[in-house]
Enzyme design. Structure first.
Site, PDB file in Angstrom:
ATOM      1  N   LYS A 108       5.010   7.240   9.780  1.00  0.00           N
ATOM      2  CA  LYS A 108       6.069   7.910   9.015  1.00  0.00           C
ATOM      3  C   LYS A 108       6.147   9.327   9.558  1.00  0.00           C
ATOM      4  CE  LYS A 108       9.062   7.878   5.626  1.00  0.00           C
ATOM      5  NZ  LYS A 108      10.356   7.206   5.780  1.00  0.00           N
ATOM      6  N   ASP A 142       9.028   2.273   6.745  1.00  0.00           N
ATOM      7  CA  ASP A 142      10.048   1.689   5.863  1.00  0.00           C
ATOM      8  C   ASP A 142      10.937   0.729   6.644  1.00  0.00           C
ATOM      9  OD1 ASP A 142      10.672   4.049   7.179  1.00  0.00           O
ATOM     10  OD2 ASP A 142      12.096   4.757   5.668  1.00  0.00           O
ATOM     11  N   ASP A 184      -2.226  -2.174   4.918  1.00  0.00           N
ATOM     12  CA  ASP A 184      -2.560  -2.993   3.752  1.00  0.00           C
ATOM     13  C   ASP A 184      -1.295  -3.690   3.252  1.00  0.00           C
ATOM     14  OD1 ASP A 184      -3.765  -4.076   1.542  1.00  0.00           O
ATOM     15  OD2 ASP A 184      -4.196  -2.177   0.541  1.00  0.00           O
ATOM     16  N   TYR A 222      -7.345   5.845   1.630  1.00  0.00           N
ATOM     17  CA  TYR A 222      -8.376   5.149   0.858  1.00  0.00           C
ATOM     18  C   TYR A 222      -9.738   5.813   0.983  1.00  0.00           C
ATOM     19  CZ  TYR A 222      -4.971   1.328   0.552  1.00  0.00           C
ATOM     20  OH  TYR A 222      -3.851   0.586   0.322  1.00  0.00           O
ATOM     21  N   ASP A 265       0.075  -7.843   4.118  1.00  0.00           N
ATOM     22  CA  ASP A 265       0.349  -8.803   3.035  1.00  0.00           C
ATOM     23  C   ASP A 265       1.762  -9.354   3.156  1.00  0.00           C
ATOM     24  OD1 ASP A 265      -2.099  -8.744   1.803  1.00  0.00           O
ATOM     25  OD2 ASP A 265      -1.282  -8.344  -0.199  1.00  0.00           O
TER      26      ASP A 265
END
Ligand code: NAD
Length: 356
Positions: free
Chosen positions: A191, A223, A247, A142, A251
């Site tokens: 990852k 994942d 992020d 970001y 959620d």
């Protein structure tokens, strides 16, 4: 203790839920012999209307001068088409940067009484959901280089996900510190089988672990973590991860724990000051109806007491009052089910105060 809290009442349901949180803080101050002073810091759409800026300089200064910051939510349809610099959420992003907040803590907790609200099967939800996602907030994709260019007759866009060692080390420490105050289990999510930034992440987190011998560190690919949160959320105590993964996972984590109206969050930097806010938005559809659920806002105030002021017992008192209210069957409209007693925003705040 004498403490000053900067108060951002915000837009939509913001002022209504904030009024309940401040009344709860006043009750806690009375019970435990503290004095809380509130410094008003208008931010968001209301600040655009009054001062032409979603983060007026005076509001930023009030937040910087305070011991901590409590925020409800900003935004609404009235400002949806405003130019970028006059959009309410710009005020929030500038505030986070201005306060140097690099860690976002979001608890995922299923109150036993609200387990019908979780989309998970009862046999999974009943094992308990009580973990915190610690997300890095001001690095990664970001904040990396973004570009769109035309290559060989088609557009090509890229966003650079980069992390330096010190950025990883400081968020890792927040993860370890948070776990040290809980069940002492930290799961670092990356990852590392594909991304260089994740390989460095894993190396640095493993190094920092030596400073926290009491905390058990594990690593998980993102994942797999996304799967495990819905398959067996009871395994987690604290998850630490980079901005983009955090992020998405935070959620997902808040969804499995039921209503959006009951979940608090905090953003922390160096030092004790933080920014505490419920995870929901300004719910313009409910503004002025006394139907908003103030619990996420009130639990944000409890988090502020615990993390910024070290008031563990005061925070726990608020949390127990919320649990008692739910156990007695009081519900706002968003968590209502058969046989429960309806309460409005003000009534919920009053019941919680009564139980403190
Ligand atoms: P929202 O979270 O405001 O609302 C989503 C749904 O949840 C709505 O049906 C709403 O009624 C309900 N809801 C939210 N909070 C509730 C509460 N406390 N009690 C009961 N029900 C509640 O999200 P949205 O509709 O996407 O956004 C509305 C506005 O809020 C937009 O302007 C958006 O930009 C802003 N927003 C602000 C923040 C923030 O300040 N951090 C975060 C998200 C959205």
């Amino acid at each position: 203790m004498n403490k000053t809290i900067a108060v951002v009442r915000g837009d939509g349901i913001g002022p209504e839920i904030m009024a309940q949180a401040l009344a709860v803080l006043d009750r806690v101050a009375e019970k435990f012999g503290h004095t809380f002073a509130y410094a008003e810091a208008p931010i968001g759409g209301n600040a655009v209307d009054r001062f032409g800026d979603p983060l007026p300089q005076a509001s930023l200064e009030a937040c910087l001068a305070a011991d901590s910051v409590l925020l409800s939510a900003v935004g609404g349809p009235k400002w949806d088409h405003a130019p970028k610099e006059k959009r309410p959420e710009r005020g929030l992003l500038r505030l986070r940067a201005g306060l140097g907040l690099y860690a976002n803590l979001r608890p995922a907790r299923l109150f036993g009484e609200l387990r019908d609200a979780s989309p998970l099967k009862p046999e999974i939800a009943d094992r308990g959901i009580n973990f915190i996602v610690v997300r890095e907030l001001i690095g990664g994709a970001y904040f990396g280089e973004h570009s769109t260019e035309k290559l060989d007759g088609e557009y090509y866009a890229k966003d650079v996900m980069g992390y330096s060692e010190h950025e990883i080390a400081r968020i890792a420490r927040v993860g370890f510190e948070t776990a040290a105050k809980r069940r002492k289990k930290l799961c670092s999510v990356d990852k590392a089988n594909v991304l260089d930034s994740s390989k460095l992440w894993r190396k640095v987190v493993t190094e920092i672990a030596k400073e926290y011998p009491d905390v058990t560190l594990s690593h998980m690919y993102v994942d797999n973590c996304a799967m495990q949160i819905v398959r067996d959320p009871a395994q987690f105590d604290v998850i630490v991860t980079e901005n983009l993964f955090g992020d998405i996972l935070s959620d997902e984590a808040s969804m499995v724990s039921g209503s959006i109206g009951v979940i608090p969050s905090s953003s922390l930097g160096d030092g004790a000051r933080g920014l505490y806010e419920p995870i929901h938005g300004s719910a313009p559809d409910l503004a002025g109806t006394d139907q908003a659920n103030p619990i996420g806002m009130i639990l944000s105030a409890a988090m502020l007491l615990r993390f910024s002021f070290g008031m563990t017992e005061e925070a726990a008192t608020i949390e127990r009052a919320v649990e008692a209210l739910l156990a007695e069957g009081f519900r706002t409209a968003d968590t209502m089910s058969a046989g429960k007693t309806p309460l409005g925003c003000r009534g919920t705040g009053a019941e919680i105060r009564k139980k403190i």
